[in-house]
Design a protein around this motif. Structure first.
Motif, PDB file in Angstrom:
ATOM      1  N   ALA A   6      55.628 -58.498  30.668  1.00 35.05           N
ATOM      2  CA  ALA A   6      56.406 -57.009  30.713  1.00 35.05           C
ATOM      3  C   ALA A   6      57.976 -57.325  30.652  1.00 35.05           C
ATOM      4  O   ALA A   6      58.595 -58.111  31.226  1.00 35.05           O
ATOM      5  CB  ALA A   6      56.033 -56.569  32.095  1.00 35.05           C
ATOM      6  N   GLY A   7      58.608 -56.583  29.900  1.00 34.98           N
ATOM      7  CA  GLY A   7      60.036 -56.792  29.356  1.00 34.98           C
ATOM      8  C   GLY A   7      59.902 -57.740  28.143  1.00 34.98           C
ATOM      9  O   GLY A   7      60.704 -58.736  28.091  1.00 34.98           O
ATOM     10  N   ARG A  32      58.348 -50.241  26.496  1.00 35.57           N
ATOM     11  CA  ARG A  32      58.219 -48.693  26.947  1.00 35.57           C
ATOM     12  C   ARG A  32      58.321 -47.882  25.532  1.00 35.57           C
ATOM     13  O   ARG A  32      58.084 -46.838  25.417  1.00 35.57           O
ATOM     14  CB  ARG A  32      59.412 -48.247  27.812  1.00 35.57           C
ATOM     15  CG  ARG A  32      59.436 -48.466  28.985  1.00 35.57           C
ATOM     16  CD  ARG A  32      60.679 -48.170  29.844  1.00 35.57           C
ATOM     17  NE  ARG A  32      61.736 -48.559  29.333  1.00 35.57           N
ATOM     18  CZ  ARG A  32      62.944 -48.201  29.582  1.00 35.57           C
ATOM     19  NH1 ARG A  32      63.345 -47.239  30.542  1.00 35.57           N
ATOM     20  NH2 ARG A  32      64.070 -48.856  28.823  1.00 35.57           N
ATOM     21  N   ASN A  33      58.768 -48.737  24.334  1.00 36.98           N
ATOM     22  CA  ASN A  33      59.214 -48.045  23.253  1.00 36.98           C
ATOM     23  C   ASN A  33      57.924 -48.250  22.212  1.00 36.98           C
ATOM     24  O   ASN A  33      57.655 -49.384  21.473  1.00 36.98           O
ATOM     25  CB  ASN A  33      60.403 -48.402  22.547  1.00 36.98           C
ATOM     26  CG  ASN A  33      61.490 -48.246  23.866  1.00 36.98           C
ATOM     27  OD1 ASN A  33      61.408 -47.029  24.130  1.00 36.98           O
ATOM     28  ND2 ASN A  33      62.476 -49.064  24.085  1.00 36.98           N
ATOM     29  N   GLU A  34      57.443 -47.115  21.445  1.00 43.65           N
ATOM     30  CA  GLU A  34      56.587 -47.257  20.317  1.00 43.65           C
ATOM     31  C   GLU A  34      57.119 -47.825  19.159  1.00 43.65           C
ATOM     32  O   GLU A  34      56.319 -48.517  18.381  1.00 43.65           O
ATOM     33  CB  GLU A  34      56.156 -45.560  19.808  1.00 43.65           C
ATOM     34  CG  GLU A  34      55.070 -45.114  20.723  1.00 43.65           C
ATOM     35  CD  GLU A  34      53.621 -45.320  20.650  1.00 43.65           C
ATOM     36  OE1 GLU A  34      53.509 -46.156  19.485  1.00 43.65           O
ATOM     37  OE2 GLU A  34      52.896 -45.056  21.390  1.00 43.65           O
ATOM     38  N   SER A  35      58.603 -47.709  19.135  1.00 40.27           N
ATOM     39  CA  SER A  35      59.194 -48.391  18.087  1.00 40.27           C
ATOM     40  C   SER A  35      59.380 -49.768  17.886  1.00 40.27           C
ATOM     41  O   SER A  35      59.650 -50.425  17.031  1.00 40.27           O
ATOM     42  CB  SER A  35      60.810 -47.790  18.040  1.00 40.27           C
ATOM     43  OG  SER A  35      61.403 -48.177  19.040  1.00 40.27           O
ATOM     44  N   SER A  36      58.991 -50.468  19.192  1.00 40.42           N
ATOM     45  CA  SER A  36      59.092 -52.004  19.132  1.00 40.42           C
ATOM     46  C   SER A  36      57.617 -52.514  18.842  1.00 40.42           C
ATOM     47  O   SER A  36      57.465 -53.891  18.825  1.00 40.42           O
ATOM     48  CB  SER A  36      59.540 -52.374  20.675  1.00 40.42           C
ATOM     49  OG  SER A  36      60.745 -51.740  21.055  1.00 40.42           O
ATOM     50  N   LYS A  37      56.470 -51.881  18.621  1.00 32.32           N
ATOM     51  CA  LYS A  37      55.352 -52.230  18.406  1.00 32.32           C
ATOM     52  C   LYS A  37      55.182 -53.077  17.117  1.00 32.32           C
ATOM     53  O   LYS A  37      54.470 -54.203  17.234  1.00 32.32           O
ATOM     54  CB  LYS A  37      54.260 -51.249  18.293  1.00 32.32           C
ATOM     55  CG  LYS A  37      53.968 -50.463  19.526  1.00 32.32           C
ATOM     56  CD  LYS A  37      53.167 -49.005  19.369  1.00 32.32           C
ATOM     57  CE  LYS A  37      51.894 -49.703  19.200  1.00 32.32           C
ATOM     58  NZ  LYS A  37      50.802 -48.394  19.026  1.00 32.32           N
ATOM     59  N   PRO A  47      50.886 -55.413  21.387  1.00 37.52           N
ATOM     60  CA  PRO A  47      51.663 -54.631  22.002  1.00 37.52           C
ATOM     61  C   PRO A  47      50.875 -53.806  22.868  1.00 37.52           C
ATOM     62  O   PRO A  47      50.106 -53.028  22.289  1.00 37.52           O
ATOM     63  CB  PRO A  47      52.567 -53.846  20.789  1.00 37.52           C
ATOM     64  CG  PRO A  47      51.777 -54.117  19.753  1.00 37.52           C
ATOM     65  CD  PRO A  47      50.794 -55.248  19.962  1.00 37.52           C
ATOM     66  N   ILE A  48      51.589 -53.180  24.004  1.00 37.77           N
ATOM     67  CA  ILE A  48      51.074 -52.231  24.799  1.00 37.77           C
ATOM     68  C   ILE A  48      52.166 -51.541  25.207  1.00 37.77           C
ATOM     69  O   ILE A  48      53.049 -51.894  26.098  1.00 37.77           O
ATOM     70  CB  ILE A  48      50.084 -52.890  26.066  1.00 37.77           C
ATOM     71  CG1 ILE A  48      49.235 -53.822  25.769  1.00 37.77           C
ATOM     72  CG2 ILE A  48      49.765 -51.581  27.139  1.00 37.77           C
ATOM     73  CD1 ILE A  48      48.296 -54.457  26.947  1.00 37.77           C
ATOM     74  N   VAL A  49      52.105 -50.110  24.985  1.00 34.42           N
ATOM     75  CA  VAL A  49      53.155 -49.312  25.378  1.00 34.42           C
ATOM     76  C   VAL A  49      52.913 -48.613  26.815  1.00 34.42           C
ATOM     77  O   VAL A  49      51.771 -48.086  26.985  1.00 34.42           O
ATOM     78  CB  VAL A  49      53.246 -48.126  24.472  1.00 34.42           C
ATOM     79  CG1 VAL A  49      54.342 -46.960  24.975  1.00 34.42           C
ATOM     80  CG2 VAL A  49      53.763 -48.673  22.936  1.00 34.42           C
ATOM     81  N   ALA A  50      53.977 -48.904  27.708  1.00 36.96           N
ATOM     82  CA  ALA A  50      53.744 -48.424  29.210  1.00 36.96           C
ATOM     83  C   ALA A  50      55.158 -48.590  29.755  1.00 36.96           C
ATOM     84  O   ALA A  50      55.889 -49.499  29.594  1.00 36.96           O
ATOM     85  CB  ALA A  50      52.652 -49.143  29.777  1.00 36.96           C
TER      86      ALA A  50
END
Length: 310
Positions: A6-7, A32-37, A47-50
């Protein structure tokens, strides 16, 4: 092992994720960001967006990953204004309180066997006694007003993690980071202030700082994930140093003039009470326990050699 970070997109996460995948672990990267996937996928992670501040999202992410280990590296530290230290750390304080509680609650549901969390050993120890502290020494019991929320949040995180009797809770008290992606990377605002002579020594400059290269901190974190036992570890280099040593040496490396000295009251006007504490009252930390129990050695044993300015 299956590891949830996380982070994963912060300075530490960017160092940690590829080390974990390179060591053969199955890594799930929470963002938290879709753009980081896409970037996290390139590093070999799933990646897991949460949002860790949303308990439902945190639980869903942990259950999806079903990890053996959760690694809590959540921070939101940008520019630190020492005149408003509490404001600079407010978002991170929330992550260290609410985010920690949410991840622990989710980890308990999922049966996580080890929980490793980022703490702070650079600015949090009691400002009394000797210059170098061990893990047995207390956090500052009477911090100044501007630093009290940050130290309270650290205290909450540590009590929560170490008190989770259903898992192995490990707390890593990192020193002041330098290196890629940190506030002391080449070209950073902090180094430019020193280069331009805008970073004076306040008072006697007796505050003792413990540094750690971000890559060494990541290596220590891998060691804790794989071999750590429940408890606290200082993750710092071998060379705690007072401001009167490290600041002039850093100025020399930058080709700048020797920093001027100003009295405490002038430092207080320019940098606030927190700035004065950082320059005059900090205590450093010992890494003996981490070396002994984690089998870890910093590749950069001293900031004197490790801190590159260009």
């Amino acid at each position: 092992m299956r590891v949830l970070v996380a982070g994963a997109t912060g300075a530490m996460g960017r160092q940690l994720v590829p080390r974990l995948t390179g060591a053969g672990h199955e890594v799930f990267a929470m963002t938290r960001n879709e753009s980081s996937k896409a970037r996290l996928s390139e590093l070999g992670a799933v990646p897991i967006v949460a949002d860790a501040l949303d308990r439902g999202q945190a639980e869903a992410a942990v259950l999806e990953a079903n990890p053996d280990v959760i690694v809590h590296q959540l921070t939101a530290i940008g520019h630190v204004d020492t005149r408003h230290f509490d404001r600079s750390f407010a978002a991170t304080d929330r992550l260290r309180i609410e985010g920690t509680d949410n991840l622990l609650a989710a980890g308990r549901v999922a049966g996580v066997r080890r929980f490793v969390a980022q703490s702070n050993g650079a600015f949090t120890y009691a400002r009394t006694g000797g210059p170098v502290k061990t893990e047995e020494d207390p956090l500052d019991p009477s911090p100044i007003r501007q630093m009290a929320p940050m130290i309270a949040a650290i205290g909450h995180l540590e009590r929560a993690v170490l008190g989770a009797d259903w898992t192995e809770g490990i707390v890593l008290r990192y020193g002041a980071f330098y290196g890629p992606g940190t506030s002391m990377e080449p070209g950073s605002e902090q180094l430019e202030m020193i280069r331009k002579g805008r970073f004076p020594v306040v008072g006697e400059g007796g505050g003792v700082w413990s540094f750690i290269h971000i890559a060494d901190a990541a290596e220590a974190t891998v060691a804790a994930i794989e071999n750590g036992a429940c408890g606290v570890y200082n993750i710092v280099d071998d060379d705690p140093a007072p401001v009167t040593e490290w600041l002039p040496e850093l100025a020399r490396k930058l080709g700048a003039k020797k920093p001027m000295r100003v009295p405490r009251f002038v430092g207080r006007l320019a940098a606030g009470e927190a700035g004065v504490v950082l320059m005059t009252e900090l205590r450093g930390a010992s890494n003996a326990k981490a070396k002994r129990e984690l089998g870890w050695r910093p590749a950069h044993p001293s900031w004197r050699q490790g801190l590159h300015v260009s």
